[in-house]
Design an enzyme around this catalytic site. Structure first.
Site, PDB file in Angstrom:
ATOM      1  N   CYS A 141       0.807  -1.225   0.000  1.00 37.35           N
ATOM      2  CA  CYS A 141       0.000   0.000   0.000  1.00 37.35           C
ATOM      3  C   CYS A 141       0.837   1.271   0.000  1.00 37.35           C
ATOM      4  CB  CYS A 141      -0.933   0.002   1.199  1.00 37.35           C
ATOM      5  SG  CYS A 141      -2.136  -1.340   1.204  1.00 37.35           S
ATOM      6  N   HIS A 274      -3.540   7.356   2.266  1.00 31.72           N
ATOM      7  CA  HIS A 274      -4.051   6.094   1.730  1.00 31.72           C
ATOM      8  C   HIS A 274      -5.178   5.594   2.618  1.00 31.72           C
ATOM      9  CE1 HIS A 274      -4.393   2.010   0.328  1.00 31.72           C
ATOM     10  NE2 HIS A 274      -4.071   1.553   1.531  1.00 31.72           N
ATOM     11  N   PRO A 275      -6.399   5.449   2.079  1.00 35.78           N
ATOM     12  CA  PRO A 275      -7.525   4.990   2.902  1.00 35.78           C
ATOM     13  C   PRO A 275      -7.593   3.467   2.924  1.00 35.78           C
ATOM     14  CG  PRO A 275      -8.308   5.694   0.746  1.00 35.78           C
ATOM     15  CD  PRO A 275      -6.828   5.869   0.734  1.00 35.78           C
ATOM     16  N   GLY A 276      -6.770   2.854   3.768  1.00 35.20           N
ATOM     17  CA  GLY A 276      -6.712   1.404   3.812  1.00 35.20           C
ATOM     18  C   GLY A 276      -7.971   0.761   4.349  1.00 35.20           C
ATOM     19  N   GLY A 277      -8.740   1.499   5.113  1.00 36.59           N
ATOM     20  CA  GLY A 277      -9.984   1.022   5.693  1.00 36.59           C
ATOM     21  C   GLY A 277     -10.535   2.079   6.620  1.00 36.59           C
ATOM     22  N   LYS A 279     -11.249   1.955   9.813  1.00 35.05           N
ATOM     23  CA  LYS A 279     -10.537   2.036  11.086  1.00 35.05           C
ATOM     24  C   LYS A 279      -9.170   2.704  10.926  1.00 35.05           C
ATOM     25  CE  LYS A 279     -12.812  -1.847  13.395  1.00 35.05           C
ATOM     26  NZ  LYS A 279     -12.626  -3.172  14.050  1.00 35.05           N
ATOM     27  N   SER A 309      -4.815  -1.035  -2.690  1.00 39.33           N
ATOM     28  CA  SER A 309      -3.402  -0.989  -2.339  1.00 39.33           C
ATOM     29  C   SER A 309      -2.769   0.274  -2.923  1.00 39.33           C
ATOM     30  CB  SER A 309      -2.689  -2.269  -2.789  1.00 39.33           C
ATOM     31  OG  SER A 309      -1.378  -2.338  -2.263  1.00 39.33           O
TER      32      SER A 309
END
Length: 348
Positions: A141, A274-277, A279, A309
């Site tokens: 990512c 980076h919007p990994g999720g 949370k 990613s």
């Protein structure tokens, strides 16, 4: 790194779309033999902040068993097509032709390509025979930020050099329905596929200025994020500690990167993350004491595309450029290592 110019940015996604309610229904069916595991984790589909995702194969493909050979063949075909689409658009937006590109950095960690993706796309793109090629694997990512920073360093080393950055990820083909690992269920709720490309030059004309880059890696964190290489294919490594780790460590990491870049955190007008999720976004907001809504574009991209990613942060930057880049923007992304990559941009 000497400052250089971002000339253009373009993104691409595959044509197949899966909506989250459909993905949940399909996953429940696919994990039928592991009902207790799925039921325990099925809430992640509802709470992921994702409405839909783009994927490189028809939905029925994911319901069948596949080994390394089949998965990587899908990766090669889809990634080459996404490379060409994103790269062509970025070059056109920069008012250039492919034969004016001096070098290309390609970041991808969801499959293996030897020859590399840039070589496979060479004839379709129309690159010069003396183009410099830098394929990069393993950034995960963090690759969107790290790859753009590497491209900028290479471009800034030569007068008027023009370098192309392309990142392609087909995360969905790593979805593993044979696994008992909870991360496998989480991956079916998060992963999408996509690509992004940008042209960088040491010249003056630009849509933004790339000022500098920095990175922070933490020792003894190899099992927080990454891939396990197994016989059926890549298996995702997601540690539940990622959000609390970010919440505890990010502020100090950003302050350290700012010091390297000669600024303070107060000088940053906007983060580009980076919007990994969901949370992860929440953890970033808490760690950096951001106001509610400051990462609205990150949540929009996550909603529309899921976690792709490395390209995902470039989708955020694209929307930020469209609405008008603030004076100083710090891009950040986390990746295997465990690492945080940073890149400082200034408005043109």
């Amino acid at each position: 790194m000497r400052p250089c110019s971002l000339l253009s940015l373009a993104t691409a996604v595959p044509p197949q779309v899966v909506f989250q309610d459909e993905a949940k229904r399909r996953a429940r069916e696919a994990f039928g033999g592991k009902k207790e595991l799925f039921d325990r984790l099925s809430g992640v589909f509802d709470n992921a902040g994702i409405a839909k995702r783009h994927i490189v194969a028809p939905q029925d493909w994911y319901m069948a068993g596949h080994g390394w050979h089949d998965r990587n063949n899908v990766y090669l075909e889809a990634s080459e097509n996404l490379f060409v689409e994103a790269a062509t658009a970025a070059i056109e937006k920069a008012d250039l032709t492919a034969d004016e590109i001096d070098g290309v950095v390609t970041v991808s960690t969801t499959g293996i390509a030897t020859p590399s993706l840039d070589a496979r796309a060479f004839k379709r793109m129309g690159f010069r025979e003396d183009i410099r090629r830098v394929p990069v694997f393993g950034l995960g990512c963090a690759g969107g930020v790290n790859g753009l920073a590497t491209t900028a360093r290479l471009a800034s080393a030569e007068p008027d050099a023009k370098w192309l950055f392309v990142t392609v990820e087909t995360c969905s083909i790593s979805i593993r329905l044979d696994s008992d690992d909870p991360a496998a269920v989480v991956a079916t709720a998060l992963f999408g596929d996509g690509a992004a490309a940008a042209v960088v030059s040491s010249g003056e004309h630009s849509i933004a200025k790339i000022v500098g880059s920095a990175e922070k890696i933490w020792p003894d964190t190899l099992r927080i994020m990454g891939w396990d290489v197994e016989d059926p294919g890549l298996a995702v490594v997601f540690d539940r500690a990622i959000p609390p780790f970010i919440e505890a460590e990010l502020a100090q990491a950003v302050d350290g990167m700012c010091e390297q870049l000669g600024i303070s955190r107060d000088d940053i007008d906007r983060m580009c993350c980076h919007p990994g999720g969901v949370k992860v976004i929440d953890a970033i907001e808490t760690a950096l004491e951001l106001n509610q809504g400051e990462l609205n574009l990150e949540r929009e991209v996550l909603n529309d595309y899921g976690n792709m990613s490395a390209p995902t942060v470039m989708f955020v930057l694209e929307r930020l450029l469209e609405q008008g880049l603030p004076e100083k923007v710090l891009m950040t992304a986390f990746g295997p290592g465990f690492t945080c990559a940073g890149l400082l941009l200034e408005a043109a």
